[in-house]
Design a protein around this motif. Structure first.
Motif, PDB file in Angstrom:
ATOM      1  N   ASP A 100       0.817  -1.215   0.000  1.00  0.00           N
ATOM      2  CA  ASP A 100       0.000   0.000   0.000  1.00  0.00           C
ATOM      3  C   ASP A 100       0.850   1.264   0.000  1.00  0.00           C
ATOM      4  O   ASP A 100       0.318   2.379   0.012  1.00  0.00           O
ATOM      5  CB  ASP A 100      -0.960   0.010   1.196  1.00  0.00           C
ATOM      6  N   GLY A 101       2.175   1.109  -0.007  1.00  0.00           N
ATOM      7  CA  GLY A 101       3.069   2.264  -0.021  1.00  0.00           C
ATOM      8  C   GLY A 101       3.545   2.717   1.333  1.00  0.00           C
ATOM      9  O   GLY A 101       4.294   3.696   1.436  1.00  0.00           O
ATOM     10  N   SER A 102       3.158   2.021   2.402  1.00  0.00           N
ATOM     11  CA  SER A 102       3.656   2.363   3.730  1.00  0.00           C
ATOM     12  C   SER A 102       5.119   1.961   3.869  1.00  0.00           C
ATOM     13  O   SER A 102       5.614   1.085   3.152  1.00  0.00           O
ATOM     14  CB  SER A 102       2.822   1.668   4.810  1.00  0.00           C
ATOM     15  N   LEU A 103       5.795   2.603   4.815  1.00  0.00           N
ATOM     16  CA  LEU A 103       7.206   2.333   5.088  1.00  0.00           C
ATOM     17  C   LEU A 103       7.317   1.556   6.394  1.00  0.00           C
ATOM     18  O   LEU A 103       6.771   1.965   7.418  1.00  0.00           O
ATOM     19  CB  LEU A 103       7.983   3.649   5.200  1.00  0.00           C
ATOM     20  N   TYR A 104       8.027   0.431   6.348  1.00  0.00           N
ATOM     21  CA  TYR A 104       8.252  -0.392   7.535  1.00  0.00           C
ATOM     22  C   TYR A 104       9.690  -0.208   7.990  1.00  0.00           C
ATOM     23  O   TYR A 104      10.616  -0.185   7.177  1.00  0.00           O
ATOM     24  CB  TYR A 104       7.993  -1.864   7.231  1.00  0.00           C
ATOM     25  N   VAL A 105       9.877  -0.105   9.315  1.00  0.00           N
ATOM     26  CA  VAL A 105      11.202   0.088   9.909  1.00  0.00           C
ATOM     27  C   VAL A 105      11.381  -0.921  11.020  1.00  0.00           C
ATOM     28  O   VAL A 105      10.529  -1.018  11.913  1.00  0.00           O
ATOM     29  CB  VAL A 105      11.363   1.517  10.486  1.00  0.00           C
TER      30      VAL A 105
END
Length: 434
Positions: free
Chosen positions: A414-419
């Motif tokens: 969905d275009g989210s950024l995971y860290v």
């Protein structure tokens, strides 16, 4: 003239607000010894992380173990590589639902850093080998007990041993093989010891090796030393806009400790830069013979090889395309290609800085995610702190006692950024909601 900005949130751990300089004579984007916060208004989220206005950050998982790199499948399954196996599992599979990610399963009895999804396969690395697992139509591993061994026999001397990986679109696999040394001294990290002639370490480490992504049981003799002269790379990614491999190098340590007549403790705290390189086949970034000084905007000959802190390095060594403050430990690199974030983030790079331990007598620094804008496949403008507060407080940052340390980055479907955080095993999800 450099601009300065006021940081209004007390959680922010940025000591100052100095910006990138314009391109210097060698084309490198260079910075001073601190990074600025994103110039837009920031918001402290429930996760304790400060992000630009319009974004939100949530903790979707915690206490997983030493979560290193992360890959999110097209269908949203989250695969996380653990530095050391936990309960006998070195790879965790998480399913996200209602703002939380629950561990669905685990497999792989080896630790390591690298994990990557490409063309229906999950690739994962130990510190000596690289495996791949076939995925089914739901992006689940078909048989976690029977991976294919793609590469074996990589050197592990228990220093810079992590094997980060990435794949291109032409069937090639790239792996970092870090140098098992600080600066290739005859006696590693011993005061006054000179460099080994010809640095034999470079024969099997200190660079990026290229292998075939679908050939089994490859060893060094089957691979190609794609680029050399890189002390240690943990964060790397393929820039699709530029069709080129980009890497983040961990710079050397101990300039004053090893050569106190040439360097002050202040210089040791700030030098050398942590560098971003754009690599072509055959490139040499110069380790251990040179380092990049972002204050002089020059490649400088290492003291082990006849340098004095001023003598300029050989032009045969490539220049970095961007340089960041010293000792911040860039452990993750991700080019953002989705459409969820505002347009200015498209094709730019996110960098996870794990944080320093060796900037004394200066305060320790880092423990944040930086965004570097790109244009035409190259860094453009300022590199800015995008997500901060992982350490827990400015005091934690200054003394190097961070509660969380950013390590891996991934882009969700969905275009989210995971860290990831490899200190307490947290996974953060950053989304744009405005």
């Amino acid at each position: 003239m450099k601009k300065q900005f006021n940081l209004t949130l007390p959680v922010l751990a940025v000591a100052g607000a100095l910006l990138f300089n314009a391109c210097n004579s060698n084309g490198t984007k260079s910075t001073t010894d601190t990074l600025t916060q994103d110039t837009s208004k920031t918001t402290e989220t429930s996760a304790g992380i400060a992000v630009p206005e319009g974004f939100t950050a949530t903790v979707i998982a915690q206490d997983l173990g030493g979560t290193r790199h992360i890959a999110v499948s097209p269908k949203g399954l989250i695969y996380v590589k653990l530095g050391k196996p936990k309960d006998g599992k070195g790879i965790l599979v998480l399913q996200e639902s209602n703002g939380k990610a629950e561990v669905k399963s685990g497999f792989g009895d080896y630790g390591g850093t690298g994990i990557f999804i490409k063309n229906g396969y999950l690739y994962a690395s130990s510190n000596e080998e690289i495996f791949r697992y076939k995925l089914n139509a739901n992006d689940e591993v078909v048989d976690p007990t029977k991976p294919e061994k793609i590469v074996t026999g990589l050197i592990d001397r228990h220093q810079h041993e992590s094997k980060s990986i990435v794949l291109d679109d032409a069937g090639n696999l790239y792996v970092n093989i870090g140098a098992y040394s600080n600066s290739c001294q005859i006696k590693d990290r011993e005061k006054g010891s000179l460099g080994q002639k010809g640095c034999p370490i470079l024969d099997s480490a200190g660079g990026i090796w290229q292998f075939k992504a679908d050939k089994l049981n490859q060893t060094y003799k089957d691979g190609v030393r794609y680029a050399t002269g890189l002390r240690n790379v943990v964060g790397l990614d393929w820039n699709k806009e530029d069709n080129k491999l980009f890497v983040m190098q961990h710079g050397r340590d101990g300039l004053h400790d090893l050569f106190p007549d040439m360097y002050t403790v202040q210089q040791q705290a700030e030098l050398p830069a942590e560098c971003m390189y754009a690599l072509n086949k055959g490139d040499n970034a110069g380790w251990p013979y040179i380092y990049y000084d972002h204050q002089q905007n020059k490649k400088i000959v290492a003291p082990e090889y006849g340098g004095d802190g001023k003598k300029e390095g050989d032009s045969k060594f490539i220049n970095p395309v961007a340089a960041y403050p010293g000792h911040l430990a860039p452990n993750g690199l991700l080019f953002y290609t989705a459409a969820q974030f505002p347009e200015k983030y498209k094709n730019g790079a996110f960098i996870a800085f794990h944080g320093s331990w060796n900037r004394a007598p200066e305060p320790q620094a880092g423990y944040y995610v930086v965004f570097q804008a790109f244009k035409g496949g190259n860094p453009d403008g300022e590199g800015v702190v995008f997500a901060d507060g992982f350490s827990g407080s400015p005091e934690n940052t200054a003394k190097g006692a961070a509660e969380h340390r950013p390590c891996g980055l991934a882009q969700g479907p969905d275009g989210s950024l995971y860290v990831t955080d490899d200190s307490k095993g947290f996974i953060y999800k950053i989304s744009y909601t405005k």
